[in-house]
Design a protein around this motif. Sequence first.
Motif, PDB file in Angstrom:
ATOM      1  N   ILE A 294       0.839  -1.194   0.000  1.00 38.88           N
ATOM      2  CA  ILE A 294       0.000   0.000   0.000  1.00 38.88           C
ATOM      3  C   ILE A 294       0.877   1.248   0.000  1.00 38.88           C
ATOM      4  O   ILE A 294       1.831   1.339   0.768  1.00 38.88           O
ATOM      5  CB  ILE A 294      -0.912   0.022   1.250  1.00 38.88           C
ATOM      6  N   LEU A 295       0.540   2.197  -0.856  1.00 36.90           N
ATOM      7  CA  LEU A 295       1.199   3.497  -0.881  1.00 36.90           C
ATOM      8  C   LEU A 295       0.127   4.555  -0.655  1.00 36.90           C
ATOM      9  O   LEU A 295      -0.862   4.613  -1.387  1.00 36.90           O
ATOM     10  CB  LEU A 295       1.890   3.731  -2.227  1.00 36.90           C
ATOM     11  N   VAL A 296       0.303   5.353   0.387  1.00 33.25           N
ATOM     12  CA  VAL A 296      -0.651   6.411   0.715  1.00 33.25           C
ATOM     13  C   VAL A 296       0.095   7.740   0.679  1.00 33.25           C
ATOM     14  O   VAL A 296       1.128   7.892   1.328  1.00 33.25           O
ATOM     15  CB  VAL A 296      -1.271   6.198   2.118  1.00 33.25           C
ATOM     16  N   TRP A 297      -0.423   8.685  -0.083  1.00 28.99           N
ATOM     17  CA  TRP A 297       0.154  10.024  -0.155  1.00 28.99           C
ATOM     18  C   TRP A 297      -0.695  10.915   0.740  1.00 28.99           C
ATOM     19  O   TRP A 297      -1.877  11.112   0.489  1.00 28.99           O
ATOM     20  CB  TRP A 297       0.111  10.527  -1.597  1.00 28.99           C
ATOM     21  N   LEU A 298      -0.091  11.431   1.803  1.00 32.02           N
ATOM     22  CA  LEU A 298      -0.825  12.238   2.770  1.00 32.02           C
ATOM     23  C   LEU A 298      -0.769  13.717   2.411  1.00 32.02           C
ATOM     24  O   LEU A 298       0.203  14.185   1.820  1.00 32.02           O
ATOM     25  CB  LEU A 298      -0.242  12.034   4.173  1.00 32.02           C
ATOM     26  N   GLN A 299      -1.804  14.456   2.806  1.00 31.32           N
ATOM     27  CA  GLN A 299      -1.807  15.899   2.568  1.00 31.32           C
ATOM     28  C   GLN A 299      -0.727  16.586   3.391  1.00 31.32           C
ATOM     29  O   GLN A 299      -0.112  17.536   2.936  1.00 31.32           O
ATOM     30  CB  GLN A 299      -3.173  16.500   2.899  1.00 31.32           C
ATOM     31  N   GLU A 300      -0.517  16.101   4.603  1.00 29.99           N
ATOM     32  CA  GLU A 300       0.515  16.676   5.458  1.00 29.99           C
ATOM     33  C   GLU A 300       1.566  15.617   5.759  1.00 29.99           C
ATOM     34  O   GLU A 300       1.260  14.431   5.852  1.00 29.99           O
ATOM     35  CB  GLU A 300      -0.098  17.192   6.758  1.00 29.99           C
ATOM     36  N   THR A 301       2.784  16.047   5.948  1.00 26.47           N
ATOM     37  CA  THR A 301       3.889  15.137   6.226  1.00 26.47           C
ATOM     38  C   THR A 301       3.688  14.444   7.564  1.00 26.47           C
ATOM     39  O   THR A 301       3.344  15.082   8.559  1.00 26.47           O
ATOM     40  CB  THR A 301       5.219  15.917   6.253  1.00 26.47           C
ATOM     41  N   LEU A 302       3.905  13.148   7.578  1.00 28.70           N
ATOM     42  CA  LEU A 302       3.870  12.387   8.823  1.00 28.70           C
ATOM     43  C   LEU A 302       5.209  12.596   9.519  1.00 28.70           C
ATOM     44  O   LEU A 302       6.265  12.337   8.947  1.00 28.70           O
ATOM     45  CB  LEU A 302       3.649  10.902   8.523  1.00 28.70           C
TER      46      LEU A 302
END
Length: 90
Positions: free
Chosen positions: A32-40
Amino acid sequence: MNLITKGKIFGVAQCYMYTIEWQKRGLPHAHILVWLQETLQVHKVDDFISAEIPNPEEDPELFNCITTHGTWSLRSHQSFFSLHEEWKMY
């Protein structure tokens, strides 16, 4: 995926992709690859990911399952390769 995208457990997902594969024993697993709006933030990773062996007194069934089937050791590695003469480790 609902837990990640709608539940926002890592934050708001901007987009994602995944593939499901089956191992030789027939067990599925996902990449799974998830692109988040804000950096984790790096210091938050341990809040989400854990690789601990369960406490045998708190959950003996899970402990037995993990220690019997869920770990990779040199011993299991060597025994696997000993089944195949052409793959022997020297």
